[in-house]
Design a protein around this motif. Structure first.
Motif, PDB file in Angstrom:
ATOM      1  N   HIS A   1      24.835 -25.135  58.615  1.00 50.16           N
ATOM      2  CA  HIS A   1      24.153 -26.353  58.686  1.00 50.16           C
ATOM      3  C   HIS A   1      23.217 -25.911  59.758  1.00 50.16           C
ATOM      4  O   HIS A   1      23.771 -26.231  61.057  1.00 50.16           O
ATOM      5  CB  HIS A   1      24.774 -27.628  58.690  1.00 50.16           C
ATOM      6  CG  HIS A   1      24.159 -28.967  58.926  1.00 50.16           C
ATOM      7  ND1 HIS A   1      23.414 -29.443  57.768  1.00 50.16           N
ATOM      8  CD2 HIS A   1      23.957 -29.801  59.752  1.00 50.16           C
ATOM      9  CE1 HIS A   1      22.850 -30.506  58.140  1.00 50.16           C
ATOM     10  NE2 HIS A   1      23.216 -30.781  59.476  1.00 50.16           N
TER      11      HIS A   1
ATOM     12  N   ASP B   1      20.630 -26.175  55.194  1.00 52.68           N
ATOM     13  CA  ASP B   1      21.858 -25.687  54.541  1.00 52.68           C
ATOM     14  C   ASP B   1      21.926 -24.399  53.804  1.00 52.68           C
ATOM     15  O   ASP B   1      21.089 -24.439  52.941  1.00 52.68           O
ATOM     16  CB  ASP B   1      22.690 -26.974  53.849  1.00 52.68           C
ATOM     17  CG  ASP B   1      23.323 -27.964  54.603  1.00 52.68           C
ATOM     18  OD1 ASP B   1      24.654 -28.102  54.603  1.00 52.68           O
ATOM     19  OD2 ASP B   1      22.801 -28.558  55.581  1.00 52.68           O
TER      20      ASP B   1
ATOM     21  N   LEU C   1      29.402 -26.123  56.138  1.00 55.52           N
ATOM     22  CA  LEU C   1      28.235 -26.992  55.864  1.00 55.52           C
ATOM     23  C   LEU C   1      27.998 -28.082  56.330  1.00 55.52           C
ATOM     24  O   LEU C   1      28.954 -28.748  57.089  1.00 55.52           O
ATOM     25  CB  LEU C   1      28.718 -27.128  54.270  1.00 55.52           C
ATOM     26  CG  LEU C   1      29.005 -25.949  53.150  1.00 55.52           C
ATOM     27  CD1 LEU C   1      29.441 -26.277  51.945  1.00 55.52           C
ATOM     28  CD2 LEU C   1      27.618 -25.147  53.183  1.00 55.52           C
TER      29      LEU C   1
ATOM     30  N   GLN D   1      25.844 -32.850  51.361  1.00 52.12           N
ATOM     31  CA  GLN D   1      26.170 -31.913  50.186  1.00 52.12           C
ATOM     32  C   GLN D   1      25.778 -32.699  48.583  1.00 52.12           C
ATOM     33  O   GLN D   1      25.231 -32.254  47.685  1.00 52.12           O
ATOM     34  CB  GLN D   1      27.628 -31.417  50.226  1.00 52.12           C
ATOM     35  CG  GLN D   1      27.955 -30.628  51.395  1.00 52.12           C
ATOM     36  CD  GLN D   1      26.851 -29.655  51.484  1.00 52.12           C
ATOM     37  OE1 GLN D   1      26.525 -28.685  50.650  1.00 52.12           O
ATOM     38  NE2 GLN D   1      26.329 -29.425  52.736  1.00 52.12           N
TER      39      GLN D   1
END
Length: 427
Positions: free
Chosen positions: A282, A219, A301, A309
């Motif tokens: 990602h 990420d 993300l 996250q």
């Protein structure tokens, strides 16, 4: 006192922390979404519009601006709305990935082409629209192969095949993904997620070289020419091939520093090759004997509905969504992670059969499992489950977030939660 900046957020989220973040940053939120969250404190203005329809969102945004509204940045955490956010950012001249870059990330055939042209490792890939084309590609590449939709998500339809019979079955399965509104198993029915993730004019079937090796998720947040790592997640358990349904993630990575640097360098090279300049990513890849090979580059993300996250935040102290929003606001991509990351990770809990969920055994006890620090419910009593891989990849009823002093403690917590928290069916 300076006027608050205004963020246009495309699509709501099952994760309320994502919509809390802009307000915590002092931003006003204009939310473009078909359905607004029940908690109206998460946004300031709601544009009631289909978030996946870029023309409809553009019309709503133009109307908002025409009536004196303001927009200073555009963001989305939703895979299916990436092209909408890119189109609006381009029209308004705001920071963000271009529509061309988003297309190159979402259309996995284009991804493969651009990466190959740039010399970035990735599986050899063809696209087929007829079975004769698929058979010709298979003859050229050789078995085993992986078939997947040209543009989708959640591992929907992704299948490893070993011969022409399996090739035909997987090809038919993928070409049939887009039409059904729902998938059924007897009396049970669930929506078809292809209607959320399908990308316009990219509905072919990818025929892809199968590459072996451990898989990792990288990420990143990037902007102003800088590409910064948030974290690398190892995927510690092998996939249940021939399908590729996601399992546990664990961070920090157990790879050596040099191997981690190689993954990061490859991810950055991939983003640059695809024209990704502002946003989050990602990047999934396998570490093969020939080096890293990119499986896919997601232009947002990772796991904003899952616990990707949150796992990064527990490990490094950095909240990726905040850093992504800072990037699209045009702020420097600068943040400081903990010097010594804390082992953390998460795992989806998958239903074991089709049925209607009556309740969840262990719903209270699961938080007593040592190391478990969070549960996110993806289903509720009364919901249906349809086990129908690979066309319907959605069988996750809950996600478990864990933290520990060691990776072994994290994985033990996730395995313990799986034993405690079990769906109970009406029949």
């Amino acid at each position: 006192m300076p006027e608050s900046r205004v963020l246009l957020m495309i699509a709501a989220s099952l994760n309320p922390d994502l919509l809390r973040t802009p307000h915590e940053m002092g931003l006003e939120v204009v939310l473009a979404a078909a359905v607004a969250p029940a908690d109206d404190s998460l946004y300031d203005v709601h544009l009631a519009v289909d978030e996946l329809d870029e023309e409809a969102v553009l019309d709503a945004v133009r109307d908002h601006l025409g009536h004196g509204g303001r927009i200073d940045a555009v963001a989305t955490f939703h895979e299916g709305a990436l092209h909408v956010a890119a189109r609006i950012a381009a029209e308004l001249g705001l920071p963000g990935n271009s529509p061309e870059a988003v297309r190159a990330m979402r259309d996995k055939f284009l991804t493969g082409q651009r990466l190959t042209e740039a010399g970035v490792g990735t599986p050899d890939t063809r696209v087929a629209h007829t079975f004769s084309e698929a058979r010709a590609a298979a003859a050229e590449l050789g078995y085993p192969l992986v078939l997947k939709p040209q543009a989708s998500a959640a591992s929907q339809g992704v299948t490893k095949v070993a011969n022409e019979t399996e090739l035909g079955a997987a090809f038919d399965n993928i070409t049939g993904l887009y039409a059904p509104e729902a998938f059924h198993d007897g009396a049970y029915s669930v929506p078809n997620v292809a209607h959320i993730y399908a990308y316009p004019q990219a509905q072919g079937v990818l025929i892809q070289e199968y590459v072996s090796g451990d898989e990792f998720a990288v990420d990143m947040v990037y902007g102003d020419g800088k590409y910064r790592l948030l974290a690398i997640h190892d995927k510690p358990y092998p996939f249940a091939e021939p399908h590729f349904i996601e399992g546990a993630y664990a961070t920090p990575s157990a790879l050596s520093e040099s191997e981690q640097a190689l993954l990061v360098d490859t991810a950055v090279a991939a983003l640059k090759a695809l024209g990704a300049t502002v946003g989050g990513a990602h990047v999934e890849m396998r570490l093969t004997d020939e080096g890293p090979k990119i499986i896919e580059v997601n232009g947002r993300l990772g796991g904003t509905t899952a616990f990707v996250q949150e796992s990064i935040r527990e490990s490094t102290g950095v909240w990726g969504p905040r850093e992504y929003l800072r990037a699209v606001l045009g702020e420097p991509v600068e943040f400081t992670a903990k010097a010594q990351p804390t082992p953390a990770g998460f795992s989806p809990l998958l239903a074991d059969r089709s049925g209607e969920i009556a309740r969840f055994a262990g719903a209270e006890e699961v938080m007593d499992v040592p190391g478990v620090i969070g549960v996110r419910w993806m289903a509720k009593p009364g919901d249906h489950v349809v086990i129908k891989y690979p066309e319907n990849p959605v069988s996750c009823f809950a996600l478990i977030l864990a933290r520990g002093e060691t990776r072994e403690q994290v994985l033990s917590a996730l395995e313990g939660a799986e034993k405690v928290l079990i769906p109970v069916y009406t029949d």
